[in-house]
Design a protein around this motif. Structure first.
Motif, PDB file in Angstrom:
ATOM      1  N   LEU A   1     -28.914  38.930 -22.054  1.00 30.29           N
ATOM      2  CA  LEU A   1     -27.836  37.941 -22.020  1.00 30.29           C
ATOM      3  C   LEU A   1     -28.253  36.839 -21.066  1.00 30.29           C
ATOM      4  N   GLY A   2     -28.393  35.633 -21.592  1.00 27.85           N
ATOM      5  CA  GLY A   2     -28.759  34.506 -20.742  1.00 27.85           C
ATOM      6  C   GLY A   2     -27.735  34.307 -19.636  1.00 27.85           C
ATOM      7  N   GLU A   3     -28.179  33.677 -18.556  1.00 25.74           N
ATOM      8  CA  GLU A   3     -27.323  33.473 -17.381  1.00 25.74           C
ATOM      9  C   GLU A   3     -25.978  32.832 -17.722  1.00 25.74           C
ATOM     10  N   CYS A   4     -25.975  31.924 -18.701  1.00 24.91           N
ATOM     11  CA  CYS A   4     -24.743  31.222 -19.084  1.00 24.91           C
ATOM     12  C   CYS A   4     -24.241  31.626 -20.470  1.00 24.91           C
ATOM     13  N   ALA A   5     -24.803  32.678 -21.055  1.00 28.87           N
ATOM     14  CA  ALA A   5     -24.481  33.067 -22.433  1.00 28.87           C
ATOM     15  C   ALA A   5     -23.013  33.389 -22.653  1.00 28.87           C
ATOM     16  N   LEU A   6     -22.352  33.913 -21.644  1.00 26.07           N
ATOM     17  CA  LEU A   6     -20.965  34.329 -21.819  1.00 26.07           C
ATOM     18  C   LEU A   6     -19.964  33.246 -21.417  1.00 26.07           C
ATOM     19  N   ASP A   7     -20.477  32.112 -20.948  1.00 27.68           N
ATOM     20  CA  ASP A   7     -19.603  31.018 -20.514  1.00 27.68           C
ATOM     21  C   ASP A   7     -18.802  30.412 -21.663  1.00 27.68           C
ATOM     22  N   PHE A   8     -19.261  30.587 -22.892  1.00 28.10           N
ATOM     23  CA  PHE A   8     -18.583  29.991 -24.039  1.00 28.10           C
ATOM     24  C   PHE A   8     -17.462  30.872 -24.589  1.00 28.10           C
ATOM     25  N   LEU A   9     -17.272  32.039 -23.990  1.00 26.54           N
ATOM     26  CA  LEU A   9     -16.217  32.949 -24.441  1.00 26.54           C
ATOM     27  C   LEU A   9     -14.898  32.657 -23.728  1.00 26.54           C
ATOM     28  N   ASP A  10     -14.519  31.413 -23.719  1.00 25.81           N
ATOM     29  CA  ASP A  10     -13.232  31.056 -23.125  1.00 25.81           C
ATOM     30  C   ASP A  10     -12.321  30.542 -24.233  1.00 25.81           C
ATOM     31  N   GLU A  11     -11.083  30.279 -23.909  1.00 22.04           N
ATOM     32  CA  GLU A  11     -10.111  29.842 -24.912  1.00 22.04           C
ATOM     33  C   GLU A  11     -10.504  28.534 -25.569  1.00 22.04           C
TER      34      GLU A  11
ATOM     35  N   ILE B   1     -26.542  33.069 -30.571  1.00 18.52           N
ATOM     36  CA  ILE B   1     -27.552  34.132 -30.626  1.00 18.52           C
ATOM     37  C   ILE B   1     -28.909  33.529 -30.923  1.00 18.52           C
ATOM     38  N   PHE B   2     -29.952  34.192 -30.409  1.00 22.19           N
ATOM     39  CA  PHE B   2     -31.325  33.714 -30.567  1.00 22.19           C
ATOM     40  C   PHE B   2     -32.270  34.903 -30.457  1.00 22.19           C
ATOM     41  N   ASN B   3     -33.396  34.831 -31.184  1.00 16.85           N
ATOM     42  CA  ASN B   3     -34.447  35.831 -30.998  1.00 16.85           C
ATOM     43  C   ASN B   3     -34.840  35.868 -29.524  1.00 16.85           C
ATOM     44  N   GLU B   4     -35.349  37.012 -29.087  1.00 19.56           N
ATOM     45  CA  GLU B   4     -35.675  37.208 -27.671  1.00 19.56           C
ATOM     46  C   GLU B   4     -36.821  36.323 -27.170  1.00 19.56           C
ATOM     47  N   ASP B   5     -37.528  35.658 -28.075  1.00 20.56           N
ATOM     48  CA  ASP B   5     -38.609  34.756 -27.654  1.00 20.56           C
ATOM     49  C   ASP B   5     -38.147  33.291 -27.596  1.00 20.56           C
ATOM     50  N   ALA B   6     -36.843  33.077 -27.471  1.00 16.27           N
ATOM     51  CA  ALA B   6     -36.291  31.718 -27.379  1.00 16.27           C
ATOM     52  C   ALA B   6     -36.871  31.003 -26.156  1.00 16.27           C
ATOM     53  N   PRO B   7     -37.032  29.682 -26.232  1.00 18.18           N
ATOM     54  CA  PRO B   7     -37.469  28.931 -25.062  1.00 18.18           C
ATOM     55  C   PRO B   7     -36.489  29.141 -23.910  1.00 18.18           C
ATOM     56  N   PRO B   8     -36.979  29.113 -22.658  1.00 19.18           N
ATOM     57  CA  PRO B   8     -36.126  29.397 -21.495  1.00 19.18           C
ATOM     58  C   PRO B   8     -34.825  28.601 -21.448  1.00 19.18           C
TER      59      PRO B   8
ATOM     60  N   ALA C   1     -32.677  30.260 -23.966  1.00 13.11           N
ATOM     61  CA  ALA C   1     -32.409  31.654 -23.604  1.00 13.11           C
ATOM     62  C   ALA C   1     -31.288  31.735 -22.573  1.00 13.11           C
ATOM     63  N   ASP C   2     -31.197  30.755 -21.691  1.00 12.20           N
ATOM     64  CA  ASP C   2     -30.164  30.741 -20.643  1.00 12.20           C
ATOM     65  C   ASP C   2     -28.744  30.743 -21.207  1.00 12.20           C
ATOM     66  N   ILE C   3     -28.561  30.187 -22.409  1.00 12.16           N
ATOM     67  CA  ILE C   3     -27.214  30.082 -22.984  1.00 12.16           C
ATOM     68  C   ILE C   3     -27.006  31.026 -24.166  1.00 12.16           C
ATOM     69  N   SER C   4     -27.951  31.941 -24.386  1.00 11.40           N
ATOM     70  CA  SER C   4     -27.927  32.752 -25.597  1.00 11.40           C
ATOM     71  C   SER C   4     -27.796  34.248 -25.355  1.00 11.40           C
ATOM     72  N   VAL C   5     -27.248  34.909 -26.365  1.00 15.11           N
ATOM     73  CA  VAL C   5     -27.323  36.367 -26.476  1.00 15.11           C
ATOM     74  C   VAL C   5     -28.635  36.616 -27.211  1.00 15.11           C
ATOM     75  N   LEU C   6     -29.596  37.213 -26.523  1.00 10.48           N
ATOM     76  CA  LEU C   6     -30.939  37.411 -27.070  1.00 10.48           C
ATOM     77  C   LEU C   6     -31.023  38.750 -27.790  1.00 10.48           C
ATOM     78  N   HIS C   7     -31.815  38.775 -28.849  1.00  7.91           N
ATOM     79  CA  HIS C   7     -31.926  39.993 -29.649  1.00  7.91           C
ATOM     80  C   HIS C   7     -33.312  40.108 -30.268  1.00  7.91           C
ATOM     81  N   THR C   8     -33.607  41.309 -30.771  1.00 13.37           N
ATOM     82  CA  THR C   8     -34.883  41.558 -31.434  1.00 13.37           C
ATOM     83  C   THR C   8     -34.984  40.708 -32.696  1.00 13.37           C
ATOM     84  N   LYS C   9     -36.225  40.395 -33.067  1.00 15.88           N
ATOM     85  CA  LYS C   9     -36.452  39.702 -34.331  1.00 15.88           C
ATOM     86  C   LYS C   9     -36.098  40.658 -35.455  1.00 15.88           C
TER      87      LYS C   9
END
Length: 121
Positions: free
Chosen positions: A10-20, A27-34, A37-45
């Motif tokens: 979970l990127g540092e800011c990935a959960l910031d968008f879960l507000d009202e 979501i992004f593959n785990e090899d997303a650019p940094p 990746a900071d704003i994404s829920v990362l996952h396996t390809k």
């Protein structure tokens, strides 16, 4: 199963968008650019075996949703980069082409766990 991936981070800011106001996750593959990746829920390809469409079921860490609409760009980027925006606003149509709009109670930050899965069927 059309798609199944395991959450790896979970990127540092990935959960910031879960507000009202926003009510979505990126979501992004785990090899997303940094910077992404900071704003994404990362996952396996994972292979998209069939395009997600209206009426399909999406499960995120066991929480179930129904697809209300899927933007054309979300279908492309999910295949290429494991990337799209999953919106929990429950709208009938997507606001932007990179979104998959979901119907169901918005996911809570504490429900998004590394090791959990994102599934579409």
């Amino acid at each position: 199963m059309k798609y199944k991936a395991t959450i790896t981070g979970l990127g540092e800011c990935a959960l910031d968008f879960l507000d009202e106001c926003c009510n979505f996750i990126i979501i992004f593959n785990e090899d997303a650019p940094p910077e992404l990746a900071d704003i994404s829920v990362l996952h396996t390809k994972s292979e998209v075996r069939e395009d997600p469409k209206k009426g399909d079921t999406v499960r995120i860490c066991g929480v179930e949703y129904t697809i209300a609409d899927a933007g054309w760009e979300a279908l492309n980027t999910l295949k290429e980069l494991g990337h799209c925006t999953l919106s929990f606003k429950g709208l009938d149509t997507v606001e932007r082409p990179g979104i998959i709009e979901l119907i169901g109670e918005p996911i809570k930050a504490e429900q998004l766990l590394v090791g959990g899965t994102i599934e579409i069927e």
